[in-house]
Design a protein around this motif. Structure first.
Motif, PDB file in Angstrom:
ATOM      1  N   ARG A 167      11.231  -0.423  -7.659  1.00  0.00           N
ATOM      2  CA  ARG A 167       9.730  -0.822  -7.354  1.00  0.00           C
ATOM      3  C   ARG A 167       9.407  -0.555  -5.836  1.00  0.00           C
ATOM      4  O   ARG A 167       8.437  -0.221  -5.686  1.00  0.00           O
ATOM      5  CB  ARG A 167       9.330  -2.284  -7.675  1.00  0.00           C
ATOM      6  CG  ARG A 167       7.870  -2.587  -7.549  1.00  0.00           C
ATOM      7  CD  ARG A 167       7.730  -3.906  -7.855  1.00  0.00           C
ATOM      8  NE  ARG A 167       8.291  -4.959  -6.820  1.00  0.00           N
ATOM      9  CZ  ARG A 167       8.074  -5.961  -6.605  1.00  0.00           C
ATOM     10  NH1 ARG A 167       7.730  -6.738  -7.393  1.00  0.00           N
ATOM     11  NH2 ARG A 167       8.660  -6.787  -5.548  1.00  0.00           N
ATOM     12  N   THR A 187       4.016   6.748 -11.027  1.00  0.00           N
ATOM     13  CA  THR A 187       3.739   5.479 -12.131  1.00  0.00           C
ATOM     14  C   THR A 187       5.189   4.711 -12.220  1.00  0.00           C
ATOM     15  O   THR A 187       6.198   5.508 -12.392  1.00  0.00           O
ATOM     16  CB  THR A 187       3.267   6.129 -13.293  1.00  0.00           C
ATOM     17  OG1 THR A 187       1.962   6.604 -13.121  1.00  0.00           O
ATOM     18  CG2 THR A 187       2.784   4.839 -14.326  1.00  0.00           C
ATOM     19  N   LEU A 188       4.950   3.618 -12.228  1.00  0.00           N
ATOM     20  CA  LEU A 188       6.106   2.705 -12.602  1.00  0.00           C
ATOM     21  C   LEU A 188       5.906   1.922 -13.839  1.00  0.00           C
ATOM     22  O   LEU A 188       4.796   1.222 -13.842  1.00  0.00           O
ATOM     23  CB  LEU A 188       6.281   1.598 -11.413  1.00  0.00           C
ATOM     24  CG  LEU A 188       7.580   0.647 -11.825  1.00  0.00           C
ATOM     25  CD1 LEU A 188       8.874   1.517 -11.506  1.00  0.00           C
ATOM     26  CD2 LEU A 188       7.512  -0.462 -10.533  1.00  0.00           C
ATOM     27  N   LYS A 190       6.876  -0.746 -16.359  1.00  0.00           N
ATOM     28  CA  LYS A 190       7.717  -2.061 -16.665  1.00  0.00           C
ATOM     29  C   LYS A 190       7.901  -2.602 -18.068  1.00  0.00           C
ATOM     30  O   LYS A 190       7.313  -3.346 -18.150  1.00  0.00           O
ATOM     31  CB  LYS A 190       7.087  -3.029 -15.559  1.00  0.00           C
ATOM     32  CG  LYS A 190       7.186  -2.504 -14.103  1.00  0.00           C
ATOM     33  CD  LYS A 190       6.554  -3.415 -13.153  1.00  0.00           C
ATOM     34  CE  LYS A 190       5.121  -3.535 -13.249  1.00  0.00           C
ATOM     35  NZ  LYS A 190       4.496  -4.548 -12.088  1.00  0.00           N
ATOM     36  N   ASP A 236       0.779   1.337 -12.511  1.00  0.00           N
ATOM     37  CA  ASP A 236       1.937   0.788 -13.178  1.00  0.00           C
ATOM     38  C   ASP A 236       1.403   0.543 -14.436  1.00  0.00           C
ATOM     39  O   ASP A 236       0.068   0.057 -14.800  1.00  0.00           O
ATOM     40  CB  ASP A 236       2.469  -0.321 -12.476  1.00  0.00           C
ATOM     41  CG  ASP A 236       1.590  -1.530 -12.005  1.00  0.00           C
ATOM     42  OD1 ASP A 236       1.080  -2.142 -12.982  1.00  0.00           O
ATOM     43  OD2 ASP A 236       1.530  -1.740 -10.654  1.00  0.00           O
TER      44      ASP A 236
END
Length: 334
Positions: A167, A187-188, A190, A236
């Motif tokens: 992150r 983009t992350l 999760k 995200d």
């Protein structure tokens, strides 16, 4: 801010690491089904060849490249294979990952280091290679993190630490690319607990086989989120409302999180359901999309709301208006 134009998935070349099983494999198949040209990258050539053959049989267009994401030269070679076949890369998906079930004091140092080589440096190698190929024409870099990127997890401690590092890297990379005015979306993703074989393939230094705390979600939800981020600029996306709730509790009540640590430890079956080798140092039992142990939920209202913000806002406004109208009507009746 530099305008970022992302193509429809059907017009894209998408490279996916960790594509021989779990989320990566499900995403590759869904992307091909939607018309994308797909490059599958992982360590197991047989699993990759089988997946590409299956995609081709279904009418998709895909190739594979054998690479260990912990090795920068191999990652660059995988990118070169994509360029040689399709002429470009539009979206790069970092998905390769592995896990260890152990207390930090019981985690072998070589395993701990290798986990970071895959989970963290695999992302570094992929992202830096992707920037080289996307800086001119733009595109998306999508990394699969975890709610463990925001939340410590006893027993999955080294895994959680690696996802925290991911992150930090992804957020800093995004800021730098914005500062450099490059047309690249970062983009992350999760996910909460997802029904994949990662627990079965993890290294274990505790009794039993790793299970995920419920609720567990189907990997298709993550694949849809990834492909959404390939088409739309997203900072995200958390997959699974239960995971987001856990993160909020941990963020706002950290002391409570500390004292509840014994209750947050991953569930373990006793005895193990099946023996399986770890994938820390070598490919394991791949070609498997789901664990076969914990069936995942097929829907998440929270995730759907993130992927369709305009619809969600409209629904909330309409709902609020309806409630307000009902209150006014009741007051008039009085």
């Amino acid at each position: 801010m530099t305008k970022i134009n992302l193509k429809p998935v059907a017009d894209q070349v998408i490279l996916i690491t960790g594509a021989s099983s779990g989320i990566g494999l499900v995403t590759a198949k869904l992307a091909a089904e939607r018309g994308a040209k797909v490059v599958l990258v992982a360590r197991s050539e047989k699993s990759l060849a089988d997946a590409v053959a299956e995609i081709a049989t279904a009418g998709g267009d895909a190739i594979y490249a054998v690479a260990d994401v912990g090795n920068m030269a191999q990652v660059r070679a995988a990118a070169a294979a994509a360029i040689a076949r399709f002429g470009r890369i539009d979206t790069w998906v970092n998905d390769a990952g592995t896990a260890i079930y152990a207390k930090l004091v019981d985690t072998p140092l070589d395993e701990h280091q290798q986990l970071f080589q895959t989970n963290y440096f695999g992302v570094v190698h992929g992202a830096l290679t992707a920037v080289d190929h996307l800086r001119e024409n733009g595109g998306a870099i999508i990394t699969v993190g975890s709610i463990a990127s925001d939340l410590p997890s006893p027993i999955l401690s080294a895994y959680s630490a690696s996802k925290h590092a991911v992150r930090g890297f992804v957020d800093a990379l995004r800021m730098e690319l914005i500062g450099d005015k490059l047309p690249i979306s970062v983009t992350l993703i999760k996910p909460a607990g997802i029904d994949t074989p990662i627990a079965q393939n993890a290294a274990k230094h505790v009794d039993g086989e790793g299970l995920l705390p419920p609720p567990v979600y189907d990997p298709t939800l993550v694949a849809r989120a990834i492909l959404d981020a390939a088409e739309h600029v997203r900072r995200d996306i958390t997959v699974g409302g239960a995971g987001r709730l856990q993160v909020l509790i941990g963020k706002h009540f950290p002391a409570l999180l500390d004292v509840t640590a014994p209750f947050m430890e991953p569930m373990m079956s006793d005895p193990p359901r099946r023996p399986s080798p770890t994938t820390i140092f070598a490919p394991g039992r791949h070609g498997q999309e789901r664990s076969g142990v914990q069936p995942g939920r097929k829907t998440s209202l929270y995730t759907a709301a993130q992927l369709h913000p305009a619809v969600t806002r409209t629904a909330l406004i309409a709902g609020a208006a309806a409630v307000a109208g009902l209150i006014v009507a009741r007051r008039r009746d009085r």
